[in-house]
Design a protein around this motif. Structure first.
Motif, short mmCIF file in Angstrom:
data_model
loop_
_atom_site.label_atom_id
_atom_site.label_comp_id
_atom_site.label_asym_id
_atom_site.label_seq_id
_atom_site.Cartn_x
_atom_site.Cartn_y
_atom_site.Cartn_z
N ALA A 108 0.85 -1.18 0.00
CA ALA A 108 0.00 0.00 0.00
C ALA A 108 0.89 1.23 0.00
CB ALA A 108 -0.92 0.01 1.23
N ASP A 111 -8.08 1.48 -3.24
CA ASP A 111 -8.08 1.03 -1.84
C ASP A 111 -6.69 1.01 -1.22
OD1 ASP A 111 -10.77 0.65 -2.03
OD2 ASP A 111 -10.60 -1.49 -2.53
N ARG A 112 -5.66 0.97 -2.08
CA ARG A 112 -4.32 0.79 -1.53
C ARG A 112 -3.41 1.99 -1.77
NH1 ARG A 112 -1.77 -3.78 -3.54
NH2 ARG A 112 -3.34 -4.02 -5.17
N LEU A 131 -3.43 5.28 0.14
CA LEU A 131 -4.11 5.81 1.32
C LEU A 131 -3.53 7.19 1.64
CD1 LEU A 131 -3.78 2.40 3.11
CD2 LEU A 131 -5.97 3.41 2.44
N VAL A 133 -3.60 10.30 4.12
CA VAL A 133 -4.03 10.69 5.47
C VAL A 133 -4.16 12.20 5.62
CG1 VAL A 133 -2.95 8.64 6.48
CG2 VAL A 133 -1.71 10.80 6.48
N SER A 171 3.06 6.70 11.55
CA SER A 171 2.49 5.75 12.52
C SER A 171 1.41 4.88 11.88
CB SER A 171 1.89 6.50 13.71
OG SER A 171 2.85 7.30 14.34
N PHE A 172 0.60 5.48 11.04
CA PHE A 172 -0.44 4.75 10.32
C PHE A 172 0.21 3.66 9.46
CE2 PHE A 172 -3.13 4.15 6.57
CZ PHE A 172 -4.42 4.10 7.09
N GLY A 192 1.22 0.84 11.52
CA GLY A 192 0.06 -0.01 11.84
C GLY A 192 -0.25 -0.96 10.69
N LEU A 193 -0.16 -0.48 9.46
CA LEU A 193 -0.34 -1.36 8.30
C LEU A 193 0.71 -2.47 8.32
CD1 LEU A 193 -0.91 1.12 5.30
CD2 LEU A 193 -2.67 0.00 6.68
N LYS A 214 2.34 -3.66 10.76
CA LYS A 214 2.09 -4.61 11.85
C LYS A 214 1.12 -5.71 11.42
CE LYS A 214 0.22 -4.11 16.13
NZ LYS A 214 0.49 -5.48 16.54
N GLU A 215 0.26 -5.36 10.47
CA GLU A 215 -0.74 -6.32 9.98
C GLU A 215 -0.30 -7.01 8.70
OE1 GLU A 215 -3.51 -7.44 11.41
OE2 GLU A 215 -3.00 -6.29 13.19
N GLY A 216 0.98 -6.90 8.37
CA GLY A 216 1.51 -7.66 7.24
C GLY A 216 1.42 -6.95 5.90
N ILE A 217 1.07 -5.68 5.91
CA ILE A 217 1.03 -4.93 4.66
C ILE A 217 2.36 -4.16 4.52
CG2 ILE A 217 -0.09 -2.98 3.49
CD1 ILE A 217 -2.72 -3.98 4.83
N PRO A 228 -2.36 6.73 16.73
CA PRO A 228 -2.01 6.76 15.30
C PRO A 228 -1.69 5.37 14.73
CG PRO A 228 -0.99 8.60 16.43
CD PRO A 228 -1.58 7.73 17.50
N ILE A 229 -0.97 4.56 15.49
CA ILE A 229 -0.71 3.19 15.00
C ILE A 229 -2.02 2.42 14.91
CG2 ILE A 229 0.42 0.99 15.53
CD1 ILE A 229 2.64 2.56 16.95
N ALA A 230 -2.89 2.62 15.90
CA ALA A 230 -4.17 1.90 15.92
C ALA A 230 -5.02 2.20 14.69
CB ALA A 230 -4.93 2.22 17.20
N THR A 231 -4.96 3.44 14.20
CA THR A 231 -5.72 3.76 12.99
C THR A 231 -5.18 2.97 11.80
OG1 THR A 231 -4.33 5.67 12.46
CG2 THR A 231 -6.31 6.12 13.75
N GLY A 232 -3.87 2.77 11.79
CA GLY A 232 -3.28 1.95 10.72
C GLY A 232 -3.68 0.50 10.85
N VAL A 233 -3.67 -0.01 12.08
CA VAL A 233 -4.06 -1.41 12.30
C VAL A 233 -5.53 -1.61 11.90
CG1 VAL A 233 -4.43 -3.18 14.07
CG2 VAL A 233 -2.35 -1.78 14.12
N ALA A 259 -5.84 -1.53 8.21
CA ALA A 259 -5.28 -2.75 7.61
C ALA A 259 -6.27 -3.90 7.71
CB ALA A 259 -3.97 -3.11 8.29
N LEU A 318 -8.82 -3.37 5.17
CA LEU A 318 -8.26 -3.63 3.84
C LEU A 318 -8.16 -5.13 3.56
CD1 LEU A 318 -7.11 -1.82 1.58
CD2 LEU A 318 -4.87 -2.00 2.67
N LYS A 319 -7.85 -5.88 4.60
CA LYS A 319 -7.70 -7.34 4.44
C LYS A 319 -9.04 -8.06 4.51
CE LYS A 319 -4.64 -7.82 7.79
NZ LYS A 319 -3.72 -8.52 8.71
N LEU A 324 -8.60 11.49 11.33
CA LEU A 324 -8.64 10.49 10.26
C LEU A 324 -9.61 9.36 10.59
CD1 LEU A 324 -7.28 9.62 7.52
CD2 LEU A 324 -5.89 8.08 8.91
#
Lengths: 304, 233
Positions: A25, A47-48, A50, A52, A61-62, A65-66, A68-71, B123-128, B131, B134-135, B162
């Protein structure tokens, strides 16, 4: 024919990556959105890509977070806003959290001379180099940018790719991480390491001089082996960002051999001038004539 | 699976003070040291879909403790729920202990983020949360605990704006409000987030039923904030 810029190369490479890898992404903070839209990439991957908004701390940081979820996030904006403003977010939310991503900047050093200091970040590579395990790429041509971005995205490392308006006249086939020998001097001849877009002015500066010229498009990790294989007593390092950024790398590489080092780069000064990139290169001693004069004085055992 | 893991059912809320004492040596803990205790306990005891048996389950709920200061209450709950062996608590802060004065996700199973520097978790939580959307993962929810003083950090407000605009329904922020923010507008936390499109609930941060009720309040197409009020610091 209009030559593609490094930024154009980034947009098309990102398009390719988004098509090939569903786990990537692009994370933007307004800057770059119009370029992605005009190239049709935003429509192809709505969708990919993004955005902000103008929130660079959040952008980093966002993206973490992506990750962290494997993106695999590709984070892009103007250099001072990508590296300097959210520096703690890069350090903690990527490095300390233990996730990785690809950071790609535009607006290198004084690319935007008329914008003034607020849009200039010659300190970017030095700052990123303080962080462990980051790879730092400095392409000297749009073709190299594409190769290095693909290589960075398809690795598992965190990478910083510094794109610039300055470019060499032709691109090289990049062997990621390795310096190439662009000019070979006699045995023991001074070695000049030119980084990214400083290759052309360096080659012009050392024309007819007995020196070896190495070309680096990756500065972290620094290609110690190639430097050691050709290094003589005198080494000149020419970087397109803050002077001395890689001096410690050269010193460490040659710590077992007596050597002299001249580090040339963007000087540490508040230059309150606008004008052109050529004007700024001259002001920092990075134009071919200044380079030749400094290198000659250094080789002649002077203080350059 | 480590054999030293305790049986989650063996420990309850009444054991938490004793578990904290293993770390601090203090028989009694100040209210500021335990400001998060009841919320964290309620989350782990009745709300979160997490298990010490499978701390990396992709379908788990994500709990991000952003307010990493004073993590003894968090560690005590993690120990009570089987994520941390009890005997590790007494090594709190030692060189080889995984338990520092700020948690490190790379050292403790079930801990989602390393925290300590304020203003990073949300901010990290918004990314999680983005994600997961998205998944296409509908089940996992994202909870992020912050402090009212932590909200002073501007980075939170980038995330708040956001999350509201993206309508991150899978995101819940919990603000522990012990009135420790300098220059806060009294009672302004929920109002501020509502302006940005969040739903809100204000609860008694010591009342487990009230906390649970606030956390489970439906919030379709909106992120949700629970302001948990506790004693003034």
């Amino acid at each position: 024919m209009v030559t593609a810029s490094m930024r154009d190369s980034f947009i098309s490479t990102a398009d390719q990556l988004l098509s090939e890898r569903q786990d990537t992404a692009v994370v933007l903070a307004d800057i770059g959105v119009s370029q992605f839209r005009e190239a049709g990439v935003l429509d192809r991957h709505p969708d990919r890509i993004l955005n902000v908004g103008i929130r660079e701390q959040l952008q980093v940081s966002f993206a973490a977070g992506l990750a962290k979820e494997g993106i695999r996030p590709i984070v892009h904006t103007y250099a001072p806003f990508l590296v300097e403003r959210p520096y703690e977010q890069i350090k903690l939310d990527f490095g300390h959290q233990g996730v990785t991503g690809v950071f790609i900047s535009v607006g290198a050093s004084y690319d935007s001379t008329v914008s003034g200091r607020t849009h200039q970040a010659p300190e970017d590579v030095a700052l990123m180099a303080t962080l462990p395990d980051w790879q730092i790429h400095v392409p000297g041509h749009a073709d190299e940018a594409a190769q290095l971005i693909l290589s960075a995205a398809n690795s598992e490392h965190s990478s910083y790719v510094r794109l610039s308006e300055e470019s060499n006249s032709s691109g090289r086939s990049v062997n990621t991480g390795k310096m190439s020998v662009e000019k070979r001097g006699s045995g023991g001849a001074p070695v000049v390491v030119a980084v990214g877009p400083k290759l052309d002015p360096t080659l012009e500066a050392v024309a007819n001089m007995d020196v070896t010229v190495l070309y680096a498009t990756t500065v972290r990790p620094f290609d110690t082996d190639t430097l050691r294989s050709v290094a003589g007593q005198n080494v000149v390092l020419i970087e397109p960002y803050l002077e001395g950024t890689s001096a410690q790398e050269v010193s460490a590489a040659l710590s077992d051999t007596p050597h002299r080092l001249l580090s040339i780069g963007v000087q540490r000064k508040e230059l309150r001038n606008y004008g052109t990139i050529a004007d700024h290169n001259a002001a920092h001693g990075l134009d071919p004539a200044s380079l030749r004069e400094r290198i000659t004085r250094f080789i002649d055992n002077g203080r350059a | 699976m480590q054999s030293t893991r305790n049986t989650p059912a063996a420990y309850g809320y009444d054991d938490l003070q004793r578990l904290m004492t293993l770390m601090t040596g203090d028989e009694k803990h100040s209210t500021s040291a335990t400001s998060t205790l009841d919320v964290v306990w309620t989350l782990y005891d009745t709300v979160l879909n997490v298990s010490s048996e499978a701390p990396d389950d992709p379908e788990r709920d994500r709990f991000l403790l952003s307010k990493g200061h004073g993590p003894m209450a968090y560690y005590a709950v993690l120990a009570a729920k089987g994520f941390i062996p009890i005997e590790q608590l007494s090594d709190f802060g030692q060189f080889n202990s995984p338990l520092g004065y700020h948690p490190d996700a790379n050292l403790i199973p079930g801990v989602e983020i390393a925290s300590g520097s304020l203003g990073h978790g949300l901010p990290i939580a918004t990314g999680v949360a983005s994600a997961l959307r998205l998944k296409g993962q509908q089940k996992p929810r994202v909870f992020c605990l912050i402090g009212d003083a932590e909200l002073d950090e501007g980075s939170n407000h980038e995330a708040i704006a956001l999350a509201g605009r993206l309508q991150l329904e899978n995101l819940t922020a919990i603000v522990i409000d012990n009135r420790s923010s300098t220059h806060a507008w009294p009672g302004g936390i929920a109002a501020r987030l509502e302006v940005e499109g969040w739903s809100s609930a204000t609860v008694n941060g010591r009342d487990h039923e009230d906390i649970k009720s606030g956390l489970e309040q439906p919030h379709p197409a909106q992120p949700h904030v629970v302001v948990a009020q506790v004693e003034e610091k």
